[in-house]
Design an enzyme around this catalytic site. Structure first.
Site, mmCIF file in Angstrom:
data_model
loop_
_atom_site.group_PDB
_atom_site.id
_atom_site.type_symbol
_atom_site.label_atom_id
_atom_site.label_comp_id
_atom_site.label_asym_id
_atom_site.label_seq_id
_atom_site.Cartn_x
_atom_site.Cartn_y
_atom_site.Cartn_z
ATOM 1 N N TRP A 90 -20.004 -5.804 32.923
ATOM 2 C CA TRP A 90 -20.113 -6.073 31.332
ATOM 3 C C TRP A 90 -21.513 -6.482 31.175
ATOM 4 O O TRP A 90 -22.172 -7.254 31.761
ATOM 5 C CB TRP A 90 -19.201 -7.181 31.012
ATOM 6 C CG TRP A 90 -19.441 -7.399 29.543
ATOM 7 C CD1 TRP A 90 -19.035 -6.887 28.425
ATOM 8 C CD2 TRP A 90 -20.039 -8.832 28.964
ATOM 9 N NE1 TRP A 90 -19.267 -7.260 27.293
ATOM 10 C CE2 TRP A 90 -20.005 -8.448 27.496
ATOM 11 C CE3 TRP A 90 -20.814 -9.633 29.580
ATOM 12 C CZ2 TRP A 90 -20.655 -9.569 26.725
ATOM 13 C CZ3 TRP A 90 -21.486 -10.821 28.903
ATOM 14 C CH2 TRP A 90 -21.162 -10.400 27.171
ATOM 15 N N ASP A 143 -16.208 -5.043 11.728
ATOM 16 C CA ASP A 143 -15.820 -5.083 13.326
ATOM 17 C C ASP A 143 -14.610 -6.217 13.371
ATOM 18 O O ASP A 143 -13.736 -6.432 12.174
ATOM 19 C CB ASP A 143 -16.826 -5.688 13.716
ATOM 20 C CG ASP A 143 -16.991 -5.328 15.572
ATOM 21 O OD1 ASP A 143 -15.932 -6.074 16.092
ATOM 22 O OD2 ASP A 143 -17.437 -4.147 15.807
ATOM 23 N N ASP A 144 -14.501 -6.624 14.397
ATOM 24 C CA ASP A 144 -13.235 -7.703 14.664
ATOM 25 C C ASP A 144 -12.902 -8.656 13.615
ATOM 26 O O ASP A 144 -13.998 -9.141 12.919
ATOM 27 C CB ASP A 144 -13.544 -8.163 16.101
ATOM 28 C CG ASP A 144 -12.085 -8.655 16.561
ATOM 29 O OD1 ASP A 144 -11.205 -8.727 15.862
ATOM 30 O OD2 ASP A 144 -12.236 -9.305 17.771
ATOM 31 N N ARG A 199 -9.270 -12.284 28.137
ATOM 32 C CA ARG A 199 -9.721 -12.579 26.672
ATOM 33 C C ARG A 199 -8.525 -12.932 25.781
ATOM 34 O O ARG A 199 -8.431 -12.324 24.711
ATOM 35 C CB ARG A 199 -10.444 -11.308 26.201
ATOM 36 C CG ARG A 199 -11.595 -11.587 25.102
ATOM 37 C CD ARG A 199 -11.854 -10.515 24.194
ATOM 38 N NE ARG A 199 -12.989 -10.833 23.406
ATOM 39 C CZ ARG A 199 -13.393 -10.303 22.225
ATOM 40 N NH1 ARG A 199 -12.536 -9.050 21.935
ATOM 41 N NH2 ARG A 199 -14.500 -10.644 21.364
ATOM 42 N N TRP A 258 -12.911 2.180 18.035
ATOM 43 C CA TRP A 258 -11.614 1.938 18.743
ATOM 44 C C TRP A 258 -12.085 1.154 20.095
ATOM 45 O O TRP A 258 -12.764 1.743 20.852
ATOM 46 C CB TRP A 258 -11.105 3.401 19.221
ATOM 47 C CG TRP A 258 -9.845 3.278 20.134
ATOM 48 C CD1 TRP A 258 -9.779 2.618 21.197
ATOM 49 C CD2 TRP A 258 -8.715 3.806 19.900
ATOM 50 N NE1 TRP A 258 -8.461 2.830 21.750
ATOM 51 C CE2 TRP A 258 -7.797 3.957 20.895
ATOM 52 C CE3 TRP A 258 -8.380 5.146 18.900
ATOM 53 C CZ2 TRP A 258 -6.606 4.570 21.307
ATOM 54 C CZ3 TRP A 258 -7.191 5.789 19.422
ATOM 55 C CH2 TRP A 258 -6.410 5.480 20.434
ATOM 56 N N ASP A 259 -11.778 0.022 20.035
ATOM 57 C CA ASP A 259 -12.271 -0.938 21.130
ATOM 58 C C ASP A 259 -11.083 -1.111 22.152
ATOM 59 O O ASP A 259 -9.823 -0.884 22.088
ATOM 60 C CB ASP A 259 -12.497 -2.234 20.491
ATOM 61 C CG ASP A 259 -13.584 -2.900 21.518
ATOM 62 O OD1 ASP A 259 -13.819 -2.469 22.644
ATOM 63 O OD2 ASP A 259 -14.125 -3.903 20.890
ATOM 64 N N ASN A 301 -10.606 -4.091 25.323
ATOM 65 C CA ASN A 301 -11.236 -5.036 26.048
ATOM 66 C C ASN A 301 -10.819 -5.952 27.243
ATOM 67 O O ASN A 301 -11.292 -6.867 27.436
ATOM 68 C CB ASN A 301 -11.599 -6.335 24.822
ATOM 69 C CG ASN A 301 -12.663 -5.961 23.944
ATOM 70 O OD1 ASN A 301 -13.707 -5.353 24.282
ATOM 71 N ND2 ASN A 301 -12.345 -6.014 22.715
ATOM 72 N N CYS A 340 -15.134 2.258 22.650
ATOM 73 C CA CYS A 340 -15.725 1.122 23.046
ATOM 74 C C CYS A 340 -14.862 0.436 23.892
ATOM 75 O O CYS A 340 -13.460 0.526 23.854
ATOM 76 C CB CYS A 340 -15.890 0.332 21.676
ATOM 77 S SG CYS A 340 -16.569 -1.463 22.256
ATOM 78 N N ASP A 383 -22.425 -3.893 25.147
ATOM 79 C CA ASP A 383 -22.524 -4.987 24.290
ATOM 80 C C ASP A 383 -23.839 -5.688 24.426
ATOM 81 O O ASP A 383 -24.001 -6.486 23.555
ATOM 82 C CB ASP A 383 -21.365 -6.117 24.808
ATOM 83 C CG ASP A 383 -19.975 -5.897 24.258
ATOM 84 O OD1 ASP A 383 -19.951 -4.949 23.216
ATOM 85 O OD2 ASP A 383 -19.140 -6.579 24.421
HETATM 86 C C1 GLA Z 1 -15.933 -5.817 22.182
HETATM 87 C C2 GLA Z 1 -16.875 -4.919 21.575
HETATM 88 C C3 GLA Z 1 -17.894 -5.756 20.750
HETATM 89 C C4 GLA Z 1 -17.057 -6.346 19.744
HETATM 90 C C5 GLA Z 1 -16.090 -7.248 20.051
HETATM 91 C C6 GLA Z 1 -15.146 -7.882 19.097
HETATM 92 O O1 GLA Z 1 -16.440 -7.064 22.973
HETATM 93 O O2 GLA Z 1 -17.683 -4.500 22.658
HETATM 94 O O3 GLA Z 1 -18.815 -4.644 20.139
HETATM 95 O O4 GLA Z 1 -16.473 -5.123 18.669
HETATM 96 O O5 GLA Z 1 -15.345 -6.687 20.931
HETATM 97 O O6 GLA Z 1 -14.238 -8.566 19.535
#
Ligand code: GLA
Length: 741
Positions: free
Chosen positions: A192, A359-360, A436, A470-471, A473, A519, A541
């Site tokens: 990461w 974003d989030d 997470r 579209w993430d 994680n 993403c 990131d």
């Molecule tokens: C991931 C993405 C970030 C952001 C966060 C939001 O880490 O890579 O760019 O969108 O999630 O929680």
């Protein structure tokens, strides 16, 4: 037609003047491999390229050692392409030729992303079917050669033509038996925020591999490797690139045998994989891309960039200049309301930004990352009117509106998980590993895919959304589906990724005008599989300009600039705490799909002026930077590792942009000489330094020099001993070149 089948010699020769791929049906009926690499004349036999037969086996002297789809258990002790357990439990297969056909163009792969053609004369596909008579297993090997590129793509379809089930334990997309092992293996490795750093090592006896068992292609290793001769440079020498069009578990492996030949294999990770084929059923492998060039990594990357950009990416946005965006994440994280966002969008508009991305944090009760994934309902505390009024207000400001979403996940603290705990991957009776604070939805289940698609459709239809990030994680753990029987759990990873692709396919078809950016915690799923759906991806990131030099350099080995999201963020940088000049942050992010990731309300007047200048520069050079030919000039992984340089040239060579970066400053740094590439030697170019003012390097503005001169001798720039202290660390220069004749 760049493919010939000679019925007399039983040879298939794929040739396009750039490379040759030659296979032959051998005396024992198997499909032998004769050659991949330098272009050879069509119309001749290359049977003499068959390598030494196995000599340890008294009765099998005529058999080839180089095969197109090798199996084990009968004397070939190297890594196999195919391992199955037929009903009788025997590990032995003998795949013998049954039939073949040559097709103009390229057929799609069912359920899988793949390269494509727009016209049938762009490529030819050969399909060769081999059969193991005792088990009834049929293997169709597919090879497509592109007319205009030094590229062959391969895949295989297994079909159970027998009466009993067959369990597949390993089914590679491609193997390559190379006649010598004099190669360096180059891989893209990291974690990461440190994705796709370049590692190179000489091939050595035995096996060496990279791969992923995380359920994603991963930040740790990329499904792309290069074999290059030890003497190969950017500009000279032989190189082979292998990329897998796949986003799940993979293996890229090389085995050097005692006779110093090398077998390469690329495909789905075999450890843990087991797929049962009932009679009549088929399994198709992901596609493998094989590129060969005689003239350096620059040419290899160019071939891959063109293929991935023009014949893998698709849809409305494939060839369209991508908007300059401002993403809310590093600016405000979870802490916003409608007014905050509108103020940010207004400030961004004043800078010239074209797209505002929320974003989030906009859904459920998402004040941090401990809850709400799966509950894609607007958080009315933050956005009382929902998404629609916010998006409308942003659009009234003259910006497009984009949204973040992480559809493959569920938080244990969510309504979705309360209602459907069985929809999360996990082994009944055992704890699930959270990462997470979240779990992965089981997308091997069609009802879960349907649910997520319905949800996405609702969200996208609820407001004028023209961009989606579209993430994804976390890695997959407890890879077990409550919906699969015990003896089919080995199918889970692949079924899951097929579900992911099904979602992407449906969504991109339902919303063809939306620009999608993929993403996965930054670049943990930056691969050719997702590029087939989303033409751009969030590269990392890590937005620090220095860290990005290595990340973007490594990524560029395979992936085009039009696929790499690159943003200017605030300092001290949120990942590494480094303070770099604003101009340097822009100079790095220009070489990608450019944007900002900061709170524009907090900028000083000076910063705002500088950013307006950056935006204007990028707008003016956007097409060169997104769709030009990229050349890497100075590696951050070699030499003094104290900088980097690269450039992008317009297809007609009328314009170019050069980026040069120095990490740590030096006293009396001396003159810099940068030999450029890809220009027209017969034309003259005006060289303009950006930013035009405010730096202490020798003024280079309005210099007119020949392309021959800039490439053969180089671009010089210099700061004197007295000027050097003012430069400081983390300096960068950008030069714009415009042909004047
Ligand atoms: C991931 C993405 C970030 C952001 C966060 C939001 O880490 O890579 O760019 O969108 O999630 O929680």
């Amino acid at each position: 037609m760049p493919a010939t089948w000679d019925p007399a010699t039983h040879e298939l020769h794929l040739h396009n003047g750039r490379l040759s791929y030659i296979a032959r049906i051998m005396e024992d009926g198997s499909l032998g491999h004769l050659h991949f690499g330098a272009p050879l004349a069509a119309g001749r036999s290359y049977a003499h390229l068959q390598r030494r037969p196995f000599h340890g086996f008294a009765n099998r002297l005529g058999e080839p050692v180089a095969r197109e789809y090798p199996t084990g258990g009968s004397g070939d002790f190297r890594v196999p392409a195919l391992v199955v357990e037929p009903a009788d439990g025997s590990p032995v297969l003998h795949l013998a030729y049954r039939e073949h056909r040559l097709l103009p163009g390229k057929p799609p792969l069912p359920g899988l992303p793949a390269t494509y053609v727009e016209r049938a004369d762009e490529a030819v596909t050969a399909e060769i079917t081999l059969v193991d008579e005792p088990s009834g297993l049929e293997v169709t090997l597919r090879y497509t050669i592109f007319e205009a590129l030094p590229v062959v793509v391969r895949s295989a379809t297994l079909r159970n033509g027998g009466p009993a089930p067959i369990r597949v334990r390993c089914a590679m997309s491609a193997t390559l038996d190379l006649p010598d092992a004099g190669w360096d293996l180059v891989t893209l490795d990291g974690t990461w925020s440190r994705e796709r750093h370049v590692t190179a090592r000489p091939l050595a006896p035995g096996r060496q591999s990279v791969g992923s068992q995380r359920g994603t292609s991963s930040a740790e290793h990329n499904p792309f490797v290069v074999l290059r001769r030890p003497s190969t440079t950017e500009e000279h020498g032989e190189a082979i690139g292998l990329a897998l069009v796949y986003s799940g578990n993979f293996r890229a492996e090389a085995e050097v045998d005692p006779f110093a030949t090398a077998r390469i294999r690329l495909g789905i990770e075999p450890d843990g994989f087991a797929w049962t084929l009932a009679p009549g059923e088929e399994l198709t492998t992901p596609e493998a891309i094989l590129a060969w060039v005689p003239d350096g990594l620059d040419a290899l990357s160019d071939a891959l960039h063109r293929l991935l950009r023009e014949r893998l990416a698709r849809g409305t946005w494939r060839d369209r200049p991508r908007p300059i965006l401002l993403n809310s994440w590093e600016g405000v994280y979870f802490d916003f309301d409608e007014e905050t966002l509108v103020e940010m969008a207004a400030a961004a508009r004043d800078l010239g930004v074209e797209l505002f991305v929320l974003d989030d944090g906009w859904f459920g009760e998402r004040d941090d990352d401990t809850s709400s994934l799966g509950d894609w309902v607007v958080d009315r505390r933050k956005l009382p009117g929902g998404l629609e009024p916010l998006a409308r207000r942003v659009r009234e400001l003259g910006l497009d509106f984009g949204l973040w979403i992480e559809p493959e996940m569920v938080s244990p603290r969510s309504r979705l998980f309360e209602a459907h705990p069985e929809w999360a991957l996990g082994v009944p009776g055992r704890p699930r590993t959270e990462s997470r604070q979240q779990l992965v939805l089981d997308l091997s289940r069609p009802e879960v895919v349907d649910h997520v698609f319905g949800m996405l459709q609702e969200v996208l239809a609820s407001a004028p959304i023209s961009y989606v990030k579209w993430d994804m994680n976390r890695s997959l753990t407890e890879p077990y589906s409550a919906a699969l029987p015990p003896d089919r759990q080995g199918e889970l990873f692949h079924r899951h990724i097929l579900g992911v692709y099904e979602l992407w396919r449906r969504l991109t078809e339902a919303f063809p005008d939306v620009l999608f950016e993929s993403c996965a915690s930054g670049g943990a799923r930056f691969d050719a599989g997702l590029l087939a759906f989303a033409p751009q991806a969030w590269t990392s990131d890590d937005t620090d300009a220095v860290e990005r030099l290595a990340i973007q350099w490594g990524t560029s080995l395979a992936y085009p600039l039009s696929s790499m999201g690159a943003h200017v963020s605030a300092v001290p940088n949120h990942q590494v705490g480094r303070v770099t000049p604003l101009a340097t942050r822009a100079a790095v992010a220009f070489f990608g799909v450019f944007g900002y990731e900061l709170d524009p309300r907090r900028l000083s007047g000076e910063e705002r002026a500088a950013i307006r200048d950056q935006v204007a520069f990028y707008r003016d050079h956007r097409e060169v930077l997104q769709f030009g030919r990229f050349h890497r000039l100075r590696s951050p992984f070699e030499g003094d590792r104290n900088g980097a340089a690269w450039m992008s040239v317009a297809p007609d060579r009328s314009r170019a942009v050069v980026g040069w970066y120095r990490i740590l400053n030096r006293a009396d740094p001396g003159p810099e000489r940068l030999r450029l590439r890809g220009l027209d030697p017969a034309r003259r170019y005006r060289v303009t330094a950006w930013p035009a003012t405010g730096d202490r390097w020798e003024q280079i503005n309005e210099l007119v020099r020949g392309g021959d001169d800039l490439m053969g001798v180089g671009l010089f720039f210099e700061a004197t001993r007295h000027e050097a202290p003012a430069l400081g660390d983390f300096g960068a220069r950008v030069f714009a070149l415009d042909a004047v004749d």
